[in-house]
Scaffold this motif. Structure first.
Motif, PDB file in Angstrom:
ATOM      1  N   ALA A  42       0.829  -1.212   0.000  1.00  0.00           N
ATOM      2  CA  ALA A  42       0.000   0.000   0.000  1.00  0.00           C
ATOM      3  C   ALA A  42       0.862   1.260   0.000  1.00  0.00           C
ATOM      4  O   ALA A  42       0.551   2.232  -0.700  1.00  0.00           O
ATOM      5  CB  ALA A  42      -0.930  -0.010   1.209  1.00  0.00           C
ATOM      6  N   LEU A  95      -7.083   9.121  -4.372  1.00  0.00           N
ATOM      7  CA  LEU A  95      -7.963   8.739  -3.262  1.00  0.00           C
ATOM      8  C   LEU A  95      -7.743   7.270  -2.913  1.00  0.00           C
ATOM      9  O   LEU A  95      -7.658   6.916  -1.724  1.00  0.00           O
ATOM     10  CB  LEU A  95      -9.439   8.979  -3.629  1.00  0.00           C
ATOM     11  N   ALA A  96      -7.608   6.420  -3.947  1.00  0.00           N
ATOM     12  CA  ALA A  96      -7.402   4.986  -3.700  1.00  0.00           C
ATOM     13  C   ALA A  96      -6.102   4.773  -2.924  1.00  0.00           C
ATOM     14  O   ALA A  96      -6.065   4.000  -1.961  1.00  0.00           O
ATOM     15  CB  ALA A  96      -7.370   4.245  -5.028  1.00  0.00           C
ATOM     16  N   CYS A  99      -6.470   6.095   0.715  1.00  0.00           N
ATOM     17  CA  CYS A  99      -7.331   5.242   1.545  1.00  0.00           C
ATOM     18  C   CYS A  99      -6.685   3.908   1.855  1.00  0.00           C
ATOM     19  O   CYS A  99      -6.804   3.420   2.978  1.00  0.00           O
ATOM     20  CB  CYS A  99      -8.676   5.018   0.867  1.00  0.00           C
ATOM     21  N   SER A 100      -6.007   3.304   0.876  1.00  0.00           N
ATOM     22  CA  SER A 100      -5.411   1.998   1.171  1.00  0.00           C
ATOM     23  C   SER A 100      -4.280   2.168   2.178  1.00  0.00           C
ATOM     24  O   SER A 100      -4.141   1.360   3.104  1.00  0.00           O
ATOM     25  CB  SER A 100      -4.948   1.295  -0.102  1.00  0.00           C
ATOM     26  N   GLY A 103      -5.854   2.689   5.538  1.00  0.00           N
ATOM     27  CA  GLY A 103      -6.341   1.417   6.087  1.00  0.00           C
ATOM     28  C   GLY A 103      -5.221   0.659   6.777  1.00  0.00           C
ATOM     29  O   GLY A 103      -5.387   0.173   7.903  1.00  0.00           O
ATOM     30  N   VAL A 104      -4.054   0.594   6.123  1.00  0.00           N
ATOM     31  CA  VAL A 104      -2.916  -0.138   6.690  1.00  0.00           C
ATOM     32  C   VAL A 104      -2.383   0.586   7.935  1.00  0.00           C
ATOM     33  O   VAL A 104      -2.063  -0.048   8.950  1.00  0.00           O
ATOM     34  CB  VAL A 104      -1.818  -0.314   5.612  1.00  0.00           C
ATOM     35  N   VAL A 106      -4.042   2.558  10.005  1.00  0.00           N
ATOM     36  CA  VAL A 106      -4.986   2.365  11.118  1.00  0.00           C
ATOM     37  C   VAL A 106      -4.845   0.950  11.684  1.00  0.00           C
ATOM     38  O   VAL A 106      -4.889   0.747  12.901  1.00  0.00           O
ATOM     39  CB  VAL A 106      -6.440   2.644  10.650  1.00  0.00           C
ATOM     40  N   TRP A 137      -5.489  14.904  -2.615  1.00  0.00           N
ATOM     41  CA  TRP A 137      -6.743  14.441  -3.221  1.00  0.00           C
ATOM     42  C   TRP A 137      -7.808  15.536  -3.187  1.00  0.00           C
ATOM     43  O   TRP A 137      -8.523  15.746  -4.170  1.00  0.00           O
ATOM     44  CB  TRP A 137      -7.258  13.170  -2.520  1.00  0.00           C
TER      45      TRP A 137
END
Lengths: 154, 154
Positions: A42, A95-96, A99-100, A103-104, A106, A137
């Motif tokens: 990511a 954005l992708a 966000c990825s 996610g990692v 968090v 973004w």
């Protein structure tokens, strides 16, 4: 074609593009300085996506400077269609990536508590880099909306 | 206001909304059936975001059915503005949820090799759920583009 704030070939447009370059560059810089970022797909994708964003925004910033210098109007349907496609693609990729990576990050900070248990883990830098990616973004999505609006209102 | 494919109150619009509901519901169903999904923030966020998507799309699908039944025209600037805002918000949230879950799934599958080393880990279900979330995002982004186009071309 109407001229709105953030249109290509205007001072506000140039400011938006410069902001995108600065924040995307900062996101790359902070991520590269974090220890062991290359072990995570990511974070590598974040760098690739922000790199593409820097290239795209820098190109359009140069075009804005050129248009401002020779007072050329860039509000031409073919050019704006090209800007719309490029802006939407890079905005979605940014954005992708943000966000990825978020996610990692968090997962590391809240779910498996790596940040507390492994002090040499660069959690702070991952978080700052992700925050910069989100600002990038926001700026590119603003540009995309302006371009799409310009194209649709022809 | 022009009528394009996917406009509110048309058969194509109803089909799009139904597709969004079905794929978002499938994404939630597969994720909930995966063992231990609730230990990861990204997967919980995916369920919340897909839940919101189901509610929004179901509401608009009902409105489409009502409009088709009484042959009422929904192409009114105030209504379309409302649809634009709702569609863009849910589309952004869906993409964010799909990407953050994809980031975590890729981490498990490729970076730390949990899927190979821990057989009871539901990697396959995480992947299917994320794939359904991406299909949902594709459908809602199609709706968003149509709505924004309708609004801009007033």
């Amino acid at each position: 074609m109407k001229v709105v704030v953030g249109s290509p070939g205007t001072w506000s447009g140039l400011l938006l593009r410069t902001g995108q370059c600065v924040f995307a560059g900062a996101s790359i810089g902070v991520m590269v300085s974090a220890l062991g970022f290359s072990n995570y797909t990511a974070f590598c994708y974040l760098i690739a996506s922000m790199g593409l964003q820097v290239l795209w925004s820098l190109g359009l910033a140069c075009l804005d400077v050129y248009a401002l210098k020779i007072k050329r109007d860039l509000h031409n349907p073919v050019l704006v269609s090209l800007f719309v496609v490029g802006d939407w693609v890079t905005a979605t990729l940014s954005l992708a990536a943000a966000c990825s990576s978020a996610g990692v990050t968090v997962l590391f900070a809240r779910d498996v508590h790596f940040c507390r248990t492994i002090p040499q883990f660069s959690c702070g830098r991952f978080e700052i880099s992700v925050a910069f990616a989100f600002v990038t973004w926001l700026l590119i999505s603003l540009s995309s909306l302006v371009m799409f609006w310009l194209l649709a209102s022809v």
